[in-house]
Design a protein around this motif. Structure first.
Motif, short mmCIF file in Angstrom:
data_model
loop_
_atom_site.label_atom_id
_atom_site.label_comp_id
_atom_site.label_asym_id
_atom_site.label_seq_id
_atom_site.Cartn_x
_atom_site.Cartn_y
_atom_site.Cartn_z
N GLY A 136 64.29 -54.17 50.62
CA GLY A 136 63.86 -53.01 51.39
C GLY A 136 62.44 -53.16 51.91
N MET A 137 61.54 -53.71 51.08
CA MET A 137 60.17 -53.89 51.52
C MET A 137 60.07 -54.93 52.63
N ALA A 138 60.91 -55.95 52.56
CA ALA A 138 60.92 -56.96 53.63
C ALA A 138 61.35 -56.33 54.95
N VAL A 139 62.39 -55.50 54.91
CA VAL A 139 62.87 -54.83 56.13
C VAL A 139 61.80 -53.87 56.66
N SER A 140 61.20 -53.07 55.76
CA SER A 140 60.19 -52.09 56.18
C SER A 140 58.95 -52.78 56.74
N PHE A 141 58.52 -53.85 56.08
CA PHE A 141 57.33 -54.54 56.59
C PHE A 141 57.62 -55.14 57.97
N GLY A 142 58.84 -55.65 58.15
CA GLY A 142 59.21 -56.13 59.47
C GLY A 142 59.14 -55.01 60.50
N GLY A 143 59.60 -53.81 60.11
CA GLY A 143 59.50 -52.67 61.01
C GLY A 143 58.06 -52.30 61.31
N ALA A 144 57.18 -52.36 60.29
CA ALA A 144 55.76 -52.06 60.51
C ALA A 144 55.13 -53.07 61.46
N VAL A 145 55.54 -54.34 61.34
CA VAL A 145 55.02 -55.37 62.26
C VAL A 145 55.48 -55.07 63.68
N VAL A 146 56.74 -54.68 63.85
CA VAL A 146 57.26 -54.35 65.18
C VAL A 146 56.50 -53.17 65.77
N VAL A 147 56.29 -52.12 64.95
CA VAL A 147 55.51 -50.96 65.42
C VAL A 147 54.11 -51.39 65.81
N LEU A 271 50.48 -35.59 70.58
CA LEU A 271 49.51 -36.27 71.43
C LEU A 271 50.12 -36.75 72.74
N ASP A 272 51.41 -36.43 72.96
CA ASP A 272 52.11 -36.83 74.19
C ASP A 272 52.08 -38.34 74.40
N GLU A 273 52.06 -39.09 73.29
CA GLU A 273 52.12 -40.55 73.38
C GLU A 273 53.58 -40.97 73.25
N VAL A 274 54.22 -41.19 74.38
CA VAL A 274 55.65 -41.49 74.39
C VAL A 274 55.87 -42.92 73.88
N PRO A 275 56.61 -43.09 72.79
CA PRO A 275 56.82 -44.44 72.24
C PRO A 275 57.83 -45.22 73.07
N GLY A 276 57.63 -46.53 73.10
CA GLY A 276 58.60 -47.40 73.77
C GLY A 276 59.78 -47.69 72.87
N LEU A 277 60.76 -48.36 73.46
CA LEU A 277 61.95 -48.68 72.68
C LEU A 277 61.64 -49.60 71.51
N LEU A 278 60.69 -50.52 71.69
CA LEU A 278 60.32 -51.43 70.60
C LEU A 278 59.67 -50.65 69.46
N THR A 279 58.85 -49.67 69.79
CA THR A 279 58.21 -48.85 68.75
C THR A 279 59.25 -48.05 67.98
N LEU A 280 60.20 -47.46 68.71
CA LEU A 280 61.26 -46.70 68.04
C LEU A 280 62.11 -47.60 67.15
N ALA A 281 62.40 -48.82 67.62
CA ALA A 281 63.18 -49.75 66.80
C ALA A 281 62.42 -50.10 65.52
N GLY A 282 61.12 -50.33 65.63
CA GLY A 282 60.32 -50.62 64.45
C GLY A 282 60.29 -49.46 63.47
N GLY A 283 60.19 -48.24 63.99
CA GLY A 283 60.23 -47.07 63.11
C GLY A 283 61.56 -46.94 62.39
N ALA A 284 62.64 -47.24 63.11
CA ALA A 284 63.96 -47.18 62.48
C ALA A 284 64.08 -48.22 61.37
N LEU A 285 63.50 -49.41 61.58
CA LEU A 285 63.53 -50.44 60.54
C LEU A 285 62.73 -50.00 59.31
N CYS A 286 61.61 -49.33 59.53
CA CYS A 286 60.82 -48.82 58.40
C CYS A 286 61.65 -47.86 57.56
N LEU A 287 62.33 -46.95 58.21
CA LEU A 287 63.14 -45.97 57.49
C LEU A 287 64.30 -46.64 56.77
N ALA A 288 64.95 -47.60 57.45
CA ALA A 288 66.08 -48.30 56.81
C ALA A 288 65.62 -49.07 55.58
#
Length: 322
Positions: A136-147, A271-288
């Motif tokens: 789980g930490m490997a997946v989450s850290f990968g998500g944090a790197v993507v974000v 803050l009206d900072e619209v995330p890109g698809l890559l950011t959303l994918a990284g966030g999803a990896l963090c949660l997973a």
């Protein structure tokens, strides 16, 4: 033969800890938005001192109302270590580091903290490194790197900023591992209150900067400092200690990987900072990854077998012909 199955109630017992952890990560995620708002008016040390001073006053008032006494002597080494390293050094280093590097780089570097927590707690606390936690930490850290990569700006990093973020991660991890044994001798409110007090004392050299900057800071920035002290510090650190006392340091560290995903969502909403698809994918990896790290093998039902006592065969009487 009698067979009875006993249900495992450990999952029910973990719900208070999970709820406390959820409060913690939600408030810590909101802290990034407030730090960004207050950072334009307050220097790193002044911001840390103002936040800790507000948190100490709030926690002290609650402790007086609830008549919380001094922690046991055995709890003080962990309280002092976590107070200096986590409440004090971590906050100053993180505030300073985020002024030297972009938010994405800071997120990537600081997120080595949960990995360090797992390694230190395995070595020093004997918690072990179960496979679901590592995976789980490997997946989450990968998500944090993507974000982080998706949010990094070009040319926005410095060697000093990266080193400060590394220092923040190391002090955070060491502080958490130091706090865990203290919770075996004192309550969550005690450990948090006195840890926050120790951190405030450690940051007293920034008093002059805090006073001068508060006089010129806009009201919104000062209100953000007060918010940081009351909620992401006083409340969130207490709920963290409550949850940490009921689970392993490694699992609690992995839970903080929810924070980058929440920061992305809050930045989008407030803050009206619209995330890109890559950011959303990284966030999803963090949660997973957090979900994977919190899993544990389903225990087999305990089977109780009652074996009936063998009956004694009736003694045979000798026949007359014997």
């Amino acid at each position: 033969m009698t067979i009875s199955n006993t249900t495992d109630t450990r999952s029910d017992q973990q719900w208070p800890a999970l709820a406390a952890a959820a409060v913690t990560v939600l408030l810590w995620a909101s802290a990034f938005v407030s730090i960004r708002s207050a950072g334009d008016a307050y220097s790193p040390g002044a911001l840390a001192l103002g936040r800790l001073l507000t948190g100490t006053l709030a926690l002290g008032a609650i402790s007086l109302i609830r008549r919380v006494g001094l922690p046991a002597r055995a709890a003080w080494p962990g309280i002092i270590s976590s107070g200096v390293l986590w409440f004090g050094l971590y906050m100053v280093a993180l505030n300073w580091g985020e002024q030297q590097v972009d938010a994405g780089t800071a997120a990537m570097v600081v997120n080595i903290g949960p990995i360090l927590i797992a390694l230190l707690s395995s070595k020093l606390l004997g918690e072990g490194l179960p496979r679901p936690l590592l995976a789980g930490m490997a997946v989450s850290f990968g998500g944090a790197v993507v974000v982080g990569l998706s949010m990094s700006g070009s040319g926005g990093s410095s060697v000093l900023g990266v080193l400060l973020c590394v220092l923040a991660a190391v002090s955070y991890a060491t502080g958490v591992v130091s706090q865990k044994p203290a919770l075996g001798h004192a309550g969550a409110l005690q450990v948090t209150t006195f840890g926050c007090l120790i951190g405030t004392v450690a940051c007293l050299p920034f008093t002059g900067a805090l006073v001068s900057e508060a006089a010129d800071a806009p009201l919104s920035a000062t209100l953000n400092v007060v918010y940081l002290g009351l909620f992401p510090t006083a409340l969130a650190f207490t709920t963290w200690a409550f949850a940490l006392a009921r689970t392993t340091a490694g699992k609690m560290g992995s839970t903080t990987y929810v924070v980058p995903a929440l920061v992305v969502l809050m930045s989008w909403l407030f803050l009206d900072e619209v995330p890109g698809l890559l950011t959303l994918a990284g966030g999803a990896l963090c949660l997973a990854g957090v979900g994977v790290s919190r899993r544990r093998p389903r225990p087999a039902p305990t089977t109780v077998v009652a074996v009936s006592q063998p009956t004694t065969a009736p003694r045979e009487e000798p026949s007359p012909t014997d």
